[in-house]
Every structure is written in C-alpha cells, then in structure tokens.
Design a protein around this motif. Structure first.
Motif, PDB file in Angstrom:
ATOM      1  N   GLN A  47     -41.393  26.928 -32.808  1.00 18.26           N
ATOM      2  CA  GLN A  47     -41.831  27.323 -31.472  1.00 18.26           C
ATOM      3  C   GLN A  47     -42.287  28.781 -31.392  1.00 18.26           C
ATOM      4  O   GLN A  47     -42.632  29.273 -30.327  1.00 18.26           O
ATOM      5  CB  GLN A  47     -40.705  27.070 -30.468  1.00 18.26           C
ATOM      6  N   ASP A  49     -44.767  31.694 -31.504  1.00 18.03           N
ATOM      7  CA  ASP A  49     -46.210  31.856 -31.308  1.00 18.03           C
ATOM      8  C   ASP A  49     -46.842  32.505 -32.541  1.00 18.03           C
ATOM      9  O   ASP A  49     -46.232  33.372 -33.182  1.00 18.03           O
ATOM     10  CB  ASP A  49     -46.450  32.728 -30.072  1.00 18.03           C
ATOM     11  N   GLU A 165     -42.989  24.347 -24.430  1.00 13.56           N
ATOM     12  CA  GLU A 165     -44.170  24.521 -25.284  1.00 13.56           C
ATOM     13  C   GLU A 165     -44.971  23.219 -25.288  1.00 13.56           C
ATOM     14  O   GLU A 165     -44.451  22.149 -25.584  1.00 13.56           O
ATOM     15  CB  GLU A 165     -43.748  24.885 -26.709  1.00 13.56           C
ATOM     16  N   ASN A 166     -46.252  23.324 -24.961  1.00 20.25           N
ATOM     17  CA  ASN A 166     -47.091  22.121 -24.840  1.00 20.25           C
ATOM     18  C   ASN A 166     -47.533  21.543 -26.176  1.00 20.25           C
ATOM     19  O   ASN A 166     -47.987  20.406 -26.242  1.00 20.25           O
ATOM     20  CB  ASN A 166     -48.325  22.438 -23.989  1.00 20.25           C
ATOM     21  N   ASN A 167     -47.383  22.335 -27.257  1.00 17.80           N
ATOM     22  CA  ASN A 167     -47.870  21.875 -28.562  1.00 17.80           C
ATOM     23  C   ASN A 167     -46.795  21.166 -29.387  1.00 17.80           C
ATOM     24  O   ASN A 167     -47.000  20.863 -30.557  1.00 17.80           O
ATOM     25  CB  ASN A 167     -48.435  23.051 -29.363  1.00 17.80           C
TER      26      ASN A 167
END
Length: 359
Positions: A47, A49, A165-167
């Motif tokens: 998670q 970035d 987190e959208n990914n």
C-alpha cells in the motif's frame, strides 16, 4: 519540509496503517516523504505509494549499529529534517538524534493502554522524551499522561484518519449468507478481546439464524489464537466463525459485511472504526479509549462495556433485529467520519504542527 515516518513493522495494525497513510498523503504537500521500517516488513508494503521513498533496515536487536548507520546515511543522503517516529520505534530515532543533534524528532504515541502503566514501565521512554521536539498522541487521555510524565513541553492530540486504496485487488470473499455477516477487523492479540464476541455469538445461537462471524487480522499462531480456535472447535462453529489472517482488500471485505464489531478492552484511536464508517457499516463498539467520541451511542452505533458480555448480547440483539436502525447508524457514522476524520482535514493539522516544530 523533508520528513520520514519511522515504524518497526508493516504488519497491519493501527500505528502501522497510520505511518503508511501519513507517508502517502504527505507526498502531495511536502518536498520529500519517506517511510523507514526497522524490524519487519508485512502486508502493508503493497500500500506504499510509488512517490514515497522507502527503506527497510532489517534491525536485529535493540542497539543495532548497522541499522543505525544505514538510517543515518539515508537521512544524510535525502537531507531529511524531521523524523516522525511511531510507537516503539522511538528508541532508534533517539539514537539517531544523538548523532545528528540538528534533526527534529517527533514521537507519535498510538498505545491506548499506556495510561494504565506506571512511570517505571516507561523509564526509557521518559528519558528519551527529553530529546523529542514534540509528541503526537491519538487521544486526550494519552495527552494528559504525556503532560504529566514526559520531558517535553509540546504534546498535541491528532486524530487518525482512514482511507481505502483503490488499486488493491479484491481477493477476499467472505463465507456465509449475505446480509448476515458480522466482521471484526483487529489483529488476534490482547487487548482486542475477540473471545467475548465468540462467546456471545454461541450463547445467542446466531448460527441457527444463519449469521456468521469473520475475524480479519494478523494471526500470530500463539496461545491467544489457540484459545479462539479451540472455542470454535469445541462449540462446533467451524462453519460459522472464520479466521482470515491479515488482508489488504479491507474495502472489499467490509462491503460484504452486515455489522462491524470492535471489542477491545483498551484502545487509543482505532482506525478500524473509521474504516467501518467509510464502508457505511453499522457498528457495535467497545466504550474504551477514544471510541465513544466516534460512536455516539444509539446515534452512530452502539456501545458496550468490553468486560460485560451481557451488554454486548443486548446490543447485538438490538442490531440484528432492526434493519432500519442499522441503516440509520451506518449513515450517521459515515457522515461523522467524513466530516471530522477525513484525510485532508487531519493532514492539514499534521502539517501545521510540523511547521511549528520546524520554525
């Protein structure tokens, strides 16, 4: 500002999640945002970035000169000005500060049970606190404890925030019937108090009504875990109570749940409740720590004394029997979380305090 978050592990937990959240969020506000993990990587690695500078030290012992040297070189290389040390990572940060006096050192206390501890339990922390530029705490109880015991004058209470987190891939699919799933998002350890949930579930015979329980959190495969598993086995609940270990797809998991429960006997500021709110889940929560400020009883959820199983039984019966009540609680909690504990709002407070320290 050039800031690193320092944390001992990336196994999912409240302090660990916040260290990652801060590092990710700050990439949009400051010149340099880094995340340094001292002892153990974990599920939260995925998670981080891509804009965050990441370092893993693989620290092996309390005083590890190799890890300290690696951290010092990293700080010099990236011209880091502020080290934001979370929870138990303060000691390595203290050693770094001794070798780099100009460095600003912030310690962040997430440990809700500290208020029940004595000065003798925290002698090393209290000594090191003389070198802290300031201290962040997650609730006012810890702020009072810090003002009374720590050797630094600047102590600020900063709320946690939650974000999904959208990914993250949707990998976890919960067993059981739709609209009849109770989820508890908490690592399997003290003081999370999972057993009270299992005992009340069994006593109420909710399995006979089609309900299931889902425990999401790190399974340390220890005596705490064994007690839970033995209870499940002895009560023939293997098809109704499920243990999933650590998971990353929390948003997806909570979208399958019907009720969120937190039963800890002690809490600082549980990110779990914020995540329940973001997912628009109705919540039954312990009244420990900061929880009553998030869960307003009979408005944004239901509260209970975590040492009183009868209270949990009463609140669970109320929650499962009234769908309209569940919907109302869920909407009120989501609105409260979005209004008071959004990423933008909390990060603005965080940056304000960073500037105070750096000025």
């Amino acid at each position: 500002m050039r800031i690193i978050q320092l944390i001992d592990s990336l196994e999912p937990g409240g302090a660990e999640r916040m260290a990652v959240h801060y590092a990710n969020a700050l990439t949009k506000y400051i010149t340099f945002s880094g995340l340094v993990v001292t002892r153990k990587e974990g599920a939260l690695c995925s998670q981080i970035d891509t804009k965050v500078s990441y370092l893993y030290l693989n620290k092996k012992k309390t005083v590890d000169f190799k890890a300290l040297s690696t951290l010092r070189n990293y700080v010099i290389q990236h011209n880091v000005t502020v080290v934001h040390a979370h929870s138990t990572s303060f000691f390595l940060a203290f050693l770094l500060k001794l070798s780099m006096p100009s460095l600003k050192l912030i310690w962040h206390d997430h440990y809700g049970t500290r208020t029940n501890e004595s000065v003798w339990d925290n002698l090393i922390l209290i000594f090191c606190s003389k070198f802290f530029s300031c201290v962040f705490v997650v609730n006012h109880h810890l702020e009072s404890w810090g003002n009374k015991n720590l050797l630094t004058k600047k102590i600020y209470s900063i709320p946690n925030f939650a974000t999904f987190e959208n990914n993250v891939l949707k990998e976890t699919f919960l067993q059981g019937q739709d609209e009849k799933r109770i989820v508890c998002l908490a690592n399997l350890k003290d003081p999370k108090n999972h057993l009270i949930i299992l005992k009340v579930f069994a006593k109420m015979k909710l399995n006979e009504l089609g309900w299931t329980v889902h425990l999401i959190g790190k399974d340390y495969q220890d005596s705490y875990s064994m007690i839970l598993k033995n209870f499940i086995y002895k009560n023939n609940l293997e098809e109704f109570i499920f243990i999933y270990d650590s998971k990353n797809d929390i948003k997806h998991i909570l979208s399958q749940a019907t009720i969120g429960v937190l039963a800890s006997t002690a809490e600082g500021f549980p990110v779990t409740l914020l995540e329940y709110g973001l997912a628009q889940l109705p919540v039954i929560s312990t009244n420990a720590g900061y929880c009553p400020l998030i869960i307003k009883d009979n408005f944004s959820g239901l509260l209970f004394n975590p040492l009183n199983s009868s209270e949990l039984e009463l609140q669970l019966q109320k929650m499962i029997s009234m769908e309209s009540l569940r919907n109302s609680f869920a909407l009120h909690l989501q609105a409260l979380v979005l209004a008071n504990y959004s990423k933008k709002k909390v990060v603005n407070v965080l940056i304000h305090h960073y500037k105070t320290v750096c000025d």
